[in-house]
Scaffold this motif. Structure first.
Motif, mmCIF file in Angstrom:
data_model
loop_
_atom_site.group_PDB
_atom_site.id
_atom_site.type_symbol
_atom_site.label_atom_id
_atom_site.label_comp_id
_atom_site.label_asym_id
_atom_site.label_seq_id
_atom_site.Cartn_x
_atom_site.Cartn_y
_atom_site.Cartn_z
ATOM 1 N N ASP A 37 -7.105 -5.191 15.542
ATOM 2 C CA ASP A 37 -6.394 -6.365 15.074
ATOM 3 C C ASP A 37 -5.258 -5.961 14.132
ATOM 4 O O ASP A 37 -5.484 -5.240 13.148
ATOM 5 C CB ASP A 37 -7.363 -7.292 14.351
ATOM 6 N N ARG A 38 -4.060 -6.440 14.426
ATOM 7 C CA ARG A 38 -2.890 -6.050 13.632
ATOM 8 C C ARG A 38 -3.035 -6.479 12.170
ATOM 9 O O ARG A 38 -2.718 -5.720 11.249
ATOM 10 C CB ARG A 38 -1.627 -6.651 14.247
ATOM 11 N N ASN A 39 -3.506 -7.681 11.946
ATOM 12 C CA ASN A 39 -3.651 -8.165 10.570
ATOM 13 C C ASN A 39 -4.682 -7.346 9.804
ATOM 14 O O ASN A 39 -4.478 -7.015 8.628
ATOM 15 C CB ASN A 39 -4.045 -9.643 10.573
ATOM 16 N N ASP A 40 -5.794 -7.021 10.463
ATOM 17 C CA ASP A 40 -6.822 -6.180 9.835
ATOM 18 C C ASP A 40 -6.227 -4.821 9.480
ATOM 19 O O ASP A 40 -6.470 -4.280 8.392
ATOM 20 C CB ASP A 40 -8.011 -6.021 10.785
ATOM 21 N N PHE A 41 -5.444 -4.276 10.390
ATOM 22 C CA PHE A 41 -4.827 -2.973 10.198
ATOM 23 C C PHE A 41 -3.899 -2.989 8.981
ATOM 24 O O PHE A 41 -3.970 -2.117 8.115
ATOM 25 C CB PHE A 41 -4.043 -2.619 11.466
ATOM 26 N N GLN A 42 -3.044 -3.977 8.914
ATOM 27 C CA GLN A 42 -2.068 -4.039 7.830
ATOM 28 C C GLN A 42 -2.683 -4.448 6.502
ATOM 29 O O GLN A 42 -2.206 -4.050 5.437
ATOM 30 C CB GLN A 42 -0.940 -5.006 8.199
ATOM 31 N N THR A 43 -3.770 -5.226 6.551
ATOM 32 C CA THR A 43 -4.392 -5.713 5.322
ATOM 33 C C THR A 43 -5.316 -4.682 4.696
ATOM 34 O O THR A 43 -5.328 -4.498 3.469
ATOM 35 C CB THR A 43 -5.186 -7.005 5.604
ATOM 36 N N ASN A 44 -6.084 -3.984 5.534
ATOM 37 C CA ASN A 44 -7.147 -3.127 5.015
ATOM 38 C C ASN A 44 -6.763 -1.665 4.816
ATOM 39 O O ASN A 44 -7.437 -0.949 4.078
ATOM 40 C CB ASN A 44 -8.368 -3.201 5.937
ATOM 41 N N LEU A 45 -5.700 -1.197 5.466
ATOM 42 C CA LEU A 45 -5.330 0.198 5.286
ATOM 43 C C LEU A 45 -4.679 0.497 3.940
ATOM 44 O O LEU A 45 -5.030 1.482 3.290
ATOM 45 C CB LEU A 45 -4.407 0.652 6.424
ATOM 46 N N PRO A 46 -3.704 -0.287 3.467
ATOM 47 C CA PRO A 46 -3.104 0.015 2.161
ATOM 48 C C PRO A 46 -4.155 0.039 1.054
ATOM 49 O O PRO A 46 -4.982 -0.859 0.937
ATOM 50 C CB PRO A 46 -2.099 -1.120 1.967
ATOM 51 N N GLY A 47 -4.121 1.102 0.261
ATOM 52 C CA GLY A 47 -5.107 1.282 -0.794
ATOM 53 C C GLY A 47 -6.283 2.144 -0.383
ATOM 54 O O GLY A 47 -7.094 2.537 -1.229
ATOM 55 N N SER A 48 -6.396 2.442 0.910
ATOM 56 C CA SER A 48 -7.496 3.270 1.398
ATOM 57 C C SER A 48 -7.235 4.747 1.099
ATOM 58 O O SER A 48 -6.114 5.225 1.233
ATOM 59 C CB SER A 48 -7.678 3.096 2.905
ATOM 60 N N MET A 49 -8.287 5.458 0.715
ATOM 61 C CA MET A 49 -8.182 6.887 0.423
ATOM 62 C C MET A 49 -8.802 7.709 1.546
ATOM 63 O O MET A 49 -9.864 7.356 2.071
ATOM 64 C CB MET A 49 -8.875 7.224 -0.900
ATOM 65 N N VAL A 50 -8.154 8.802 1.906
ATOM 66 C CA VAL A 50 -8.663 9.693 2.944
ATOM 67 C C VAL A 50 -9.793 10.543 2.370
ATOM 68 O O VAL A 50 -9.619 11.246 1.374
ATOM 69 C CB VAL A 50 -7.545 10.603 3.479
ATOM 70 N N THR A 51 -10.974 10.464 2.998
ATOM 71 C CA THR A 51 -12.133 11.236 2.549
ATOM 72 C C THR A 51 -12.462 12.411 3.471
ATOM 73 O O THR A 51 -13.167 13.328 3.076
ATOM 74 C CB THR A 51 -13.374 10.335 2.438
ATOM 75 N N ASP A 52 -11.939 12.390 4.679
ATOM 76 C CA ASP A 52 -12.152 13.518 5.594
ATOM 77 C C ASP A 52 -11.211 13.373 6.782
ATOM 78 O O ASP A 52 -10.727 12.258 7.072
ATOM 79 C CB ASP A 52 -13.604 13.567 6.085
ATOM 80 N N VAL A 53 -10.940 14.474 7.449
ATOM 81 C CA VAL A 53 -10.194 14.481 8.706
ATOM 82 C C VAL A 53 -10.969 15.368 9.663
ATOM 83 O O VAL A 53 -11.270 16.518 9.342
ATOM 84 C CB VAL A 53 -8.752 15.013 8.536
ATOM 85 N N ARG A 54 -11.313 14.833 10.823
ATOM 86 C CA ARG A 54 -12.187 15.563 11.736
ATOM 87 C C ARG A 54 -11.874 15.196 13.178
ATOM 88 O O ARG A 54 -11.015 14.349 13.449
ATOM 89 C CB ARG A 54 -13.652 15.268 11.429
ATOM 90 N N ARG A 55 -12.594 15.825 14.073
ATOM 91 C CA ARG A 55 -12.440 15.583 15.501
ATOM 92 C C ARG A 55 -13.792 15.262 16.112
ATOM 93 O O ARG A 55 -14.813 15.814 15.705
ATOM 94 C CB ARG A 55 -11.875 16.842 16.188
ATOM 95 N N ARG A 56 -13.787 14.386 17.095
ATOM 96 C CA ARG A 56 -14.970 14.165 17.949
ATOM 97 C C ARG A 56 -14.438 14.064 19.357
ATOM 98 O O ARG A 56 -13.615 13.183 19.662
ATOM 99 C CB ARG A 56 -15.710 12.890 17.553
ATOM 100 N N ALA A 57 -14.874 14.980 20.230
ATOM 101 C CA ALA A 57 -14.350 15.061 21.599
ATOM 102 C C ALA A 57 -12.832 15.255 21.516
ATOM 103 O O ALA A 57 -12.365 16.189 20.867
ATOM 104 C CB ALA A 57 -14.742 13.822 22.394
#
Length: 282
Positions: A37-57
């Motif tokens: 959802d575009r609104n969810d994406f734009q509303t919830n991402l700002p302020g989020s902190m990256v805690t890990d970067v990984r791969r699955r498949a």
């Protein structure tokens, strides 16, 4: 298409560049790239902190605080990277993420087959595609690996490419590992000897690990997290080498279609089961 080594290389490259940083802004330049959802994406991402970067498949996963996960599937031509500070988004840049220190991350995709999605943890675990992924080839034990294939009647390359059977393997590393193990890609898995299956297990681990060390394989589009090409294509034994001499026996390498994909094989080193001799050449 970026496979396991390429996505792993991107994840390892991105992690030190964005770990612990907060996203302060997201710019959606092409909303068709979002599978969320575009609104969810734009509303919830700002302020989020990256805690890990990984791969699955073949998925790139950026874990965020508050148990949220940013997912990228790169498909054919997708690229997630940190461009130089002076870089401007081009026509193939579909998402732009700005972090609190000014770092920017671009999601580019020339053919627009890739996608990005945002999940909470329950949503990610229940996502049908994610939940259905098979085991990781670099983590599975030899016994478990052999057990995946011995009861199956399907052609062994088709099983290697089936992400529900074993995750992360695509055409490149299937061809390379099958050649190293001396297995014809059209051989039914249940007709491959235990000795050959064990050899395939170690060959697959070797070729995947070697490719990760080389930064993956680059053709037209794949680049790592900082825009550099991989080098493993210089070490290919058979992939894409139809008509060349086999590196083991000097026979001429041939091409066949298996599971809808071109497969390069040596007719001497990778003997085809007699029952399948009628398989159509490419």
């Amino acid at each position: 298409m970026p496979e396991l080594p390429e996505v792993e290389t991107i994840a390892r490259g991105l992690k030190p560049l964005i770990l612990g940083k907060k996203i302060i802004q997201t710019s959606i330049l092409y909303s068709g790239i979002l599978h969320t959802d575009r609104n969810d994406f734009q509303t919830n991402l700002p302020g989020s902190m990256v805690t890990d970067v990984r791969r699955r498949a073949k998925l790139l996963i950026i874990d965020l605080d508050q148990a949220r996960h940013l997912i990228f599937h790169l498909k054919m031509t997708g690229k997630v990277w940190i461009p130089p500070a002076e870089s401007q988004p081009d026509k193939h840049t579909h998402l732009l993420f700005t972090f609190e220190d000014g770092t920017r991350m671009f999601f580019q995709d020339q053919r627009k087959f890739g996608y990005c999605a945002l999940f909470d943890s329950p949503g990610l675990e229940s996502w049908k595609f994610f939940a259905g992924l098979g085991p990781e080839p670099l983590l599975i034990s030899e016994q478990e690996f052999v057990g995946l294939f011995t009861p199956k009647k399907a052609r062994i390359k088709a099983l290697l490419l089936d992400q529900k059977h074993i995750a992360g393997i695509g055409n490149i590393y299937a061809d390379e590992s099958l050649f190293m193990a001396g297995i014809h890609p059209e051989t039914p898995a249940n007709q491959v000897s235990l000795k050959r299956l064990r050899k395939l297990y170690f060959s697959l681990k070797e070729v995947l690990s070697s490719s990760i060390q080389a930064g993956g394989s680059s053709f037209r589009n794949y680049r790592d997290a900082q825009g550099y090409s991989g080098m493993f294509q210089e070490n290919f034994l058979v992939y894409g080498k139809k008509g060349h001499c086999c590196p083991k026996c000097d026979s001429t390498l041939e091409s066949r279609k298996v599971a809808g994909r071109s497969s390069c094989v040596c007719p001497s080193c990778q003997l085809l089961h007699p029952d399948l001799e009628g398989s159509e050449h490419e």
